[in-house]
Structures are given as structure tokens and as C-alpha cells.
Design a protein around this motif. Structure first.
Motif: not given
Length: 439
Positions: A24-29
Motif C-alpha cells: 500500500r505504500i505505493w498507493e499512499v505515496r
């Protein structure tokens, strides 16, 4: 002036949701910046989490603490804090909900801070230094600069177009001159798709192109979801050294063959070529590997072999839409990193039921999304014939350029040398009626 207050718990829950599902880090960032956090230790923790992801690691309390120590930033938050955040019980699917709240709060807080500074400039009146309107305008510009959405004026675009004419085109030719005559070569910022049936040579094409660009001095990352790095090295050595691939795979090389193999391995080790097999076959992890390679400098090509192996995200309802989303992300990634991205893909099986088995662009899996996003679509086709009563593939391989945004569509015929895991240029582009070994 009213002081805006925010619940720091929301920031912690967003970070905990990422720990629950690291991808999810790639969506959040895509929507949250470090400056969006009101709590300094949350901002620092988020920064380290992004750093771990960019380096190709899995975001967890342990990897984050390890990276904080390595980066000399362990003083920015206590080692127990990531575990505390993880223990809040937030779920990965909630990450984007929390991220939107963090983003909105961050924007309101920065706007409030800018308004306070503008009010102070206005209150200073004649005692303010310089043009007070210009000072206020610069504060507003800083807010705009923090946005992920950027745009250029027409004047800037025109100047950029003129300046581009004074620079050589960022094109690297492929190893095959007849193919270059159609597509010119591989351009930075472009998305390329090569597709074929099993055994037609699509992975060999991708490996050979990757090797060629690495030999030009540009960094290449080859992300394989089908073959291990050792299998890739075996094929690279075969095509570089002309060593029979079966001898390599069966460990049956002659002394001369072993020497050639060792020389090939040494040569590969000197190239800016990174062969990766993702531990987690998630699209966001693959993007992270590419970004990490870009940080090492002069990234020329990213190969993804192959797209169909990447699973849909949890909760997905449409596989074609997922493939289209990944293709669009790949195009954006090529522009972001200023490199070429090559997607390797399979063709639909139902094409074999047609009277003419030559592939068409509509045979691409998830064809509409992948076709639309790609700058160039290349379909490989090997014909079949009967030899001794058995149906075998010919050694001719047709390169069908089905889409060429920067070139021409058409067909070129090359020769497939399976024993050396390579494709070579033919002296004459005519399909042979008699293959070597038939007579």
C-alpha cells in the motif's frame, strides 16, 4: 486567527495500515507528502518507510528500524514506535481512506501557516522588506509546488520543443538493423510491448535487447517473474558466447565450453545489468525495484517479464482493468524515470483456432489497455511445418510491428537460433523453403 487542530491518531493509523499491507505504500505515496504530517516522528517514520520501499525492501517495523539506523536517523523516533503503530490494528484496505484525511489536513495546515505569514507581511506595512505582494505570491507558489499535479504554460512547452531540436534524440538502436528501420530504436520515456505464443522467442528478444543496452553503458533492470536470475544468466551467456544452451542447462559443457561460460559470467558481472526476481509478485513492488534502480543512475531500460504473471490487487473485480491500470502505470513510470519500459506478454490462446494463426494486436491479453498505453507493440510469430511427419516451428521469426507511435508498422523476418538463445539478423528477408537439416 484560529489554530487548526488535527488528530495525530489518523496519521498513526495510516502508517499502521501500510505495515499491515506493505504494498500500500505505493498507493499512499501518490497523494501523501512528508510535509502533510503534523507530528514530526510520523513524518520521519513515513520517510523511512518510503526509503525502504525504494530500495526494493518490504516495509515492516523491523526493516524500518534497520534502515533508520543505517541512515543515521534512529534519533527521529523511538525503536518501539513502529511496532506501536503496527499494533493499532489498522487494516491495509483502510490505508487510502486515512491517506486522504492526512493529505487534506496537511493542505489545510500549510494554507493556514501561509495565511499567517501573509497576514504578518501585511501587518508590517511599510516596514516590510521588498514588494509585499511578491512575497505573498511566493508563499502561494510554494503551496502549488507541493502539489503532485503540475502543468506547463504553452510558452514553456514551445521553448522546450525548440530546445529539444538542439539535442540528439534519446534513442538507442536495437541489435537488429531491419527492426530499427521501422521503429528507429528504443526511446527513453517510451513504453514497448513484445508479445508472442510460448516458444516464439519473446523472452529471448527481451534478454538480448537488455544485454545490448547494458553493453551501451546504460543501466538495465530485468524483472523476471518466470525465470530465476541464474536461468537468465545461463541464457545470456549462451547468446554472448555462442555456447549451446542445452549443454549449459544439463551441465554437459566441454572444457572449452566451461571456459567460455566462465568468461561470459565475468563479462556480465562488469555490465550495469540488474537481474531481479521479486520476492512478492505485486505491481507496486515492481515499481519500487525500478525506482531503486533509477536512484543508482542512468537507467536506460526496465524489462517486465511478463505482465500476465502479476496478480490483481486484493478485492479486484476486473482483470482486464487491472492489466490496463498496470500498463498505464508503466507508461507513467517510463516518463517519470526517463527510461524505456519493455513489457513482455503472452498472446491469447484462441488465436490458434483461426485459419491464419499469425497474431494480431487484438490477441494481446488485456488488449485495449495495453495497446493504448504502448508506444510500440511488437508481435513475434514463428511458422510451423512438417518434418518427418512431425509439426515443428521454423527458424524464421517474423517481427510484426503492429503499432509504432514513433515509427512505421510492418513486418521484418529474422532468424531464431534456439540453441544459442538468440535472434539474429538475416542477410535476406525471404522465408526459406528448406531449413538446415531437412535435406
Amino acid at each position: 486567527m484560529t489554530v487548526l487542530e488535527y488528530d495525530p491518531q489518523t496519521e498513526a493509523f495510516m502508517l499502521g495500515a501500510v505495515f499491515d499491507q506493505p504494498s500500500r505504500i505505493w498507493e499512499v505515496r501518490q497523494i501523501v507528502r512528508e510535509s502533510d504530517f503534523a507530528v514530526p516522528r510520523n513524518s520521519a517514520l513515513y520517510s523511512i518507510m518510503c526509503d525502504v520501499a525504494d530500495r526494493g525492501g518490504t516495509v515492516s517495523p523491523i526493516t524500518v528500524n534497520d534502515r533508520a539506523i543505517a541512515a543515521g536517523r534512529s534519533h527521529e523516533f523511538d525503536a518501539t514506535y513502529p511496532h506501536e503503530v503496527y499494533g493499532l490494528g489498522a487494516y491495509g484496505y483502510q490505508a487510502m481512506q486515512y491517506a486522504e484525511i492526512v493529505r487534506r489536513h496537511g493542505e489545510r495546515r500549510r494554507l493556514s501557516e501561509a495565511a499567517a505569514k501573509i497576514q504578518a507581511i501585511a501587518a508590517a506595512g511599510d516596514d516590510a522588506d521588498g514588494d509585499i505582494v511578491e512575497q505573498a505570491s511566493s508563499l502561494i507558489d510554494e503551496l502549488r509546488d507541493g502539489s503532485f499535479e503540475t502543468s506547463q504554460s504553452l510558452g514553456d512547452v514551445l521553448q522546450e520543443a525548440l530546445a529539444a531540436q538542439d539535442r540528439p534524440a534519446e534513442v538507442t538502436q536495437t541489435p537488429w538493423p531491419s527492426l530499427n528501420a521501422l521503429i528507429d530504436g528504443v526511446r527513453r520515456g517510451g513504453l514497448y510491448t513484445v508479445a508472442a505464443r510460448s516458444g516464439a522467442g519473446k523472452s529471448i528478444f527481451a534478454l538480448q535487447l537488455a544485454l545490448h543496452i547494458a553493453e551501451k553503458g546504460q543501466r538495465v533492470v530485468y524483472i523476471s517473474l518466470e525465470m530465476s536470475p541464474v536461468e537468465l544468466v545461463n541464457r545470456l551467456v549462451a547468446l554472448m558466447q555462442g555456447v549451446n544452451i542445452r549443454g549449459i542447462l544439463n551441465s554437459q559443457l566441454t572444457p572449452q565450453g566451461r571456459e567460455a561460460f566462465a568468461d561470459g559470467v565475468a563479462a556480465i558481472g562488469r555490465l550495469p545489468l540488474d537481474l531481479r526476481e521479486p520476492a512478492q509478485m505485486q505491481w507496486k513492488n515492481i515499481q519500487g525495484i525500478a525506482r531503486a534502480a533509477h536512484r543508482q543512475g542512468d537507467l536506460g531500460l526496465v524489462v517486465i517479464d511478463y505482465l500476465g504473471m502479476i496478480p490483481s490487487p486484493p478485492g479486484s473485480r476486473s482483470r482486464p482493468q487491472d492489466l490496463a491500470d498496470m500498463a498505464n502505470d508503466a507508461k507513467r513510470l517510463a516518463r517519470e524515470l526517463n527510461c524505456a519500459v519493455l513489457i513482455v506478454e503472452q498472446l491469447n490462446r484462441n488465436m490458434t483456432n483461426r485459419p491464419n494463426p499469425r497474431p494480431m494486436i487484438t490477441d494481446l491479453k488485456g488488449s485495449s489497455g495495453l495497446e493504448n498505453a504502448s508506444d510500440t507493440v511488437l508481435l513475434l510469430h514463428r511458422g510451423e511445418k512438417k518434418v518427418g511427419g512431425k509439426v515443428v516451428q521454423t527458424s524464421d521469426v517474423d517481427f510484426i510491428v503492429a503499432k509504432a507511435r514513433q515509427g512505421e508498422t510492418g513486418v521484418r523476418t529474422l532468424r531464431f537460433e534456439g540453441q544459442f538463445a538468440r535472434i539474429v539478423q538475416k542477410e535476406h528477408e525471404t522465408t526459406a523453403l528448406i531449413e538446415p537439416g531437412e535435406v
